[in-house]
Design an enzyme around this catalytic site. Sequence first.
Site, short mmCIF file in Angstrom:
data_model
loop_
_atom_site.label_atom_id
_atom_site.label_comp_id
_atom_site.label_asym_id
_atom_site.label_seq_id
_atom_site.Cartn_x
_atom_site.Cartn_y
_atom_site.Cartn_z
N GLU B 278 0.83 -1.20 0.00
CA GLU B 278 0.00 0.00 0.00
C GLU B 278 0.87 1.25 0.00
OE1 GLU B 278 -3.29 -0.51 2.62
OE2 GLU B 278 -4.07 1.51 2.32
N GLU B 281 2.17 1.64 -3.44
CA GLU B 281 1.09 2.12 -4.30
C GLU B 281 0.91 3.63 -4.13
OE1 GLU B 281 -2.67 0.35 -3.36
OE2 GLU B 281 -3.70 1.32 -5.04
N CYS B 304 -8.41 -1.90 4.06
CA CYS B 304 -8.32 -3.06 4.97
C CYS B 304 -9.67 -3.44 5.56
CB CYS B 304 -7.40 -2.75 6.15
SG CYS B 304 -5.79 -2.22 5.66
N SER B 324 -7.25 1.88 -2.34
CA SER B 324 -6.04 1.12 -2.60
C SER B 324 -6.46 -0.22 -3.19
CB SER B 324 -5.29 0.89 -1.29
OG SER B 324 -4.37 -0.17 -1.45
N LYS B 363 -15.72 -9.49 7.88
CA LYS B 363 -14.63 -10.33 7.34
C LYS B 363 -15.19 -11.66 6.83
CE LYS B 363 -10.92 -7.82 7.86
NZ LYS B 363 -10.09 -7.46 6.70
N GLU B 366 -16.29 -10.73 3.48
CA GLU B 366 -15.12 -10.50 2.63
C GLU B 366 -14.53 -11.83 2.14
OE1 GLU B 366 -11.36 -7.57 3.04
OE2 GLU B 366 -11.27 -9.31 4.36
N GLU B 371 -14.26 -12.24 -5.58
CA GLU B 371 -12.90 -11.84 -5.96
C GLU B 371 -11.82 -12.62 -5.22
OE1 GLU B 371 -15.26 -9.77 -4.80
OE2 GLU B 371 -15.44 -7.96 -6.02
N CYS B 520 -10.47 -1.49 14.47
CA CYS B 520 -10.80 -2.92 14.65
C CYS B 520 -10.97 -3.31 16.11
CB CYS B 520 -9.71 -3.77 14.03
SG CYS B 520 -9.42 -3.37 12.31
#
Lengths: 182, 588
Positions: B278, B281, B304, B324, B363, B366, B371, B520
């Site tokens: 990141e 990037e 994230c 990102s 999560k 996710e 993907e 988190c």
Amino acid sequence: MTSTPALHQNSAEQQELLHNIVDSLKDQEGALIPILQAAQDSLGFLSTESLKTISKLLNMPYSEISGVVSFYSYFTTMPRGRYTIRVCLGTACYVRGGKQLLEELKKILQIEVGETTEDKLFSLEVGRCFGACGLAPVLMINDEIHQRVKPTKLAALLAPYKSENDSEATDESPKISQEDAQ
Amino acid sequence: MFEITINDKKLNGDDSMTILDAAEMSGIKIPTLCFLKGFTPLGACRVCVVEVEGANTLTAACSTPLRADMVIKTHSPRVQRARQSVLELLLSEHEGDCKFCSRSDDCELQALALELGLEAPRFEGEKNHLKTDSSTAALVRDPEKCIKCRRCVAVCSQRQGVGALFPQYRGFATTIGPAFHSDLDSVTCVQCGQCVAVCPVEAISEKSHIADVLRALEDPEKHVIVQTAPAIRAALGECFGYPPGVLVTGKMTAALRRIGFNKVFDTNFSADLTIMEEGSELLQRLRTVLEEGKSAALPQFSSCSPGWINFTEHFFPEYIPNLSTCKSPQQMFGALAKTYYAQKSGIDPDKIVVVSVMPCTAKKFEAARDEMCDSGFRDVDYVLTTRELGKLIRLQGIDFTSLPDEEMDVPMGLSSGAADIFANSGGVMEAAIRTVYELTTGKELPTENLHITPLAGLDGIKEASLRIEGTKSPWNFLEGVELKVAVAHGLGNAAALLEDIKAGKRNYHFVEIMTCPGGCIGGGGQPRFTTDEVREKRIAAIYSEDEGKPLRKSHENPAITEIYAEFLGEPLGEKSHHLLHTQYTRKE
């Protein structure tokens, strides 16, 4: 008699109509309810598509809008008949026979609350006080208020609505297809 | 200021305080149910009623402001009887068998029944028969258990700005949920689980993966490895009676080994990797704009937090190019476990099962995204929340408090302190700046203890700027550049920040967004009940974990150097691109 809701528009026309309604009302405080009223008056009922459009235009969550729609008995998400009969079951009307009126209407029309007769003429709804408690029991047929109604007089009360419909050209009667009634 | 009397005790107060505040100050505990600190009180549940002298009826303590000379009784026989009746009525509509409820250990309704001394049900109430909604990957709604306290509505709409849950219908038929009687997947829900975190009963909870994990552990064919997110170690102890803010990294590792995981690894490892990718990037985007004079999507947004990704896709799709392209540390770990680790250990990736322990419900969503199969397999198989791990440890008969401290396995268990602070709001940004500053200038970040203090803490939107000086080649284009960054946590704050950026009122190079308040450590999968006080303690614990590590910067982690040398090549290289990066798309 009040005007018949225009149920014949296609989706693009409905979208335009909703855009206009939202544009004209969105700046007032508590705009949601007047918008929903105007949308229902114009389209006959509030379809999922209409509500999602309003949700996007107002930038308001769909779940919040559905919360308002499902809270008020005035709003309907199903297509209605030409005449919506609302029987008031507010406290005053209830104790003065509103409940009996409702039962009698169910018998005459052969439908339950929230349903529409097969000939698409009448829909039956329940109201929660029209602010006319001195006239109890009260019922409304579209925008017209009928006061101190007795169950025995209901058939006679409905007769003019039925006969007026018979005398009109059939192509002016509301068209409600199964597609709309999802 | 005026005087009031509460249970015969005099107290000074003013009309900005409620009766509940006054009671708290006097050390009196008035029971509450719908009340949620930080939100406008609703007075909906009536459990907090008290007697005010001169008033005809009992009044809700949470929503009644103090008045001069008020005389309040918080536990008179009349009040106690009323509270019992209120609770009995709530219970009469509450469908569910406490013996088989996942909330038996922390159900507020059950605790209240005990506190108020209810003995036997007096009323057999009518019940709303409603179906359980398992339509989403992360959450399960059981509306029959809902007591209509509306805490979930407050967090979902006011704090997160999502508005998936609202009261529907009216009177006895009222339900709290998505539009009409629809399922949660038919409305926009980012699956952050903040509703789960505040629900007093089991009306909304995470979709459990405990049974799946046990099945995998039982299968002799499978090689089951586990990764734990940085936020777990500062909160798991709460499941075993430790006060908030006690680090249990070593015991957690020992417990995971005793559960039977073949390797105990760390999401921290891939958090360090995230910083490499990141950070690179960001430098690439800055080079495109500052050196090449071309356009690139700035500010770059961190990626994230899966709830934030969902939120961007649904509410701010125009900012998808700014996200990102880095996958989250959980997903980087999964993709590498079934490629790099499989290769290194000589294990067939088809036999590897990756389990994550996350402070998060999103999560789960996710891990199930289309993907996330770049390894050729489902990159992450199962996700447990911190609470689920607590249950699993108990289920396996492990006496957590008496466990020794153990170390995680190599190589994917090695990490720097920069990875630990991913758990805190502001942490990803601080970790990225530690590395970016040092890579471009060759010098260590010149702040006290490597911290960027303005980005820490619980303020909703935080910002900082840093002048980059003394750059070395090939980063000279950054010489004298004032790097401007911002941090937001809680999606309501994120939306406000985005609106400002859109309107040109704020301007940044890099923005970190975390879905949950506090980051988190305040995730929807953490032990209950997370208040701001608890958040602060967990945040402090995470910073001390970072400070106690010999390595504080991601690029110093030898396991990271190794994986680039042996497997990935370089940051943003071809292999990284394939395994560690992804693209998101607009959602309706």
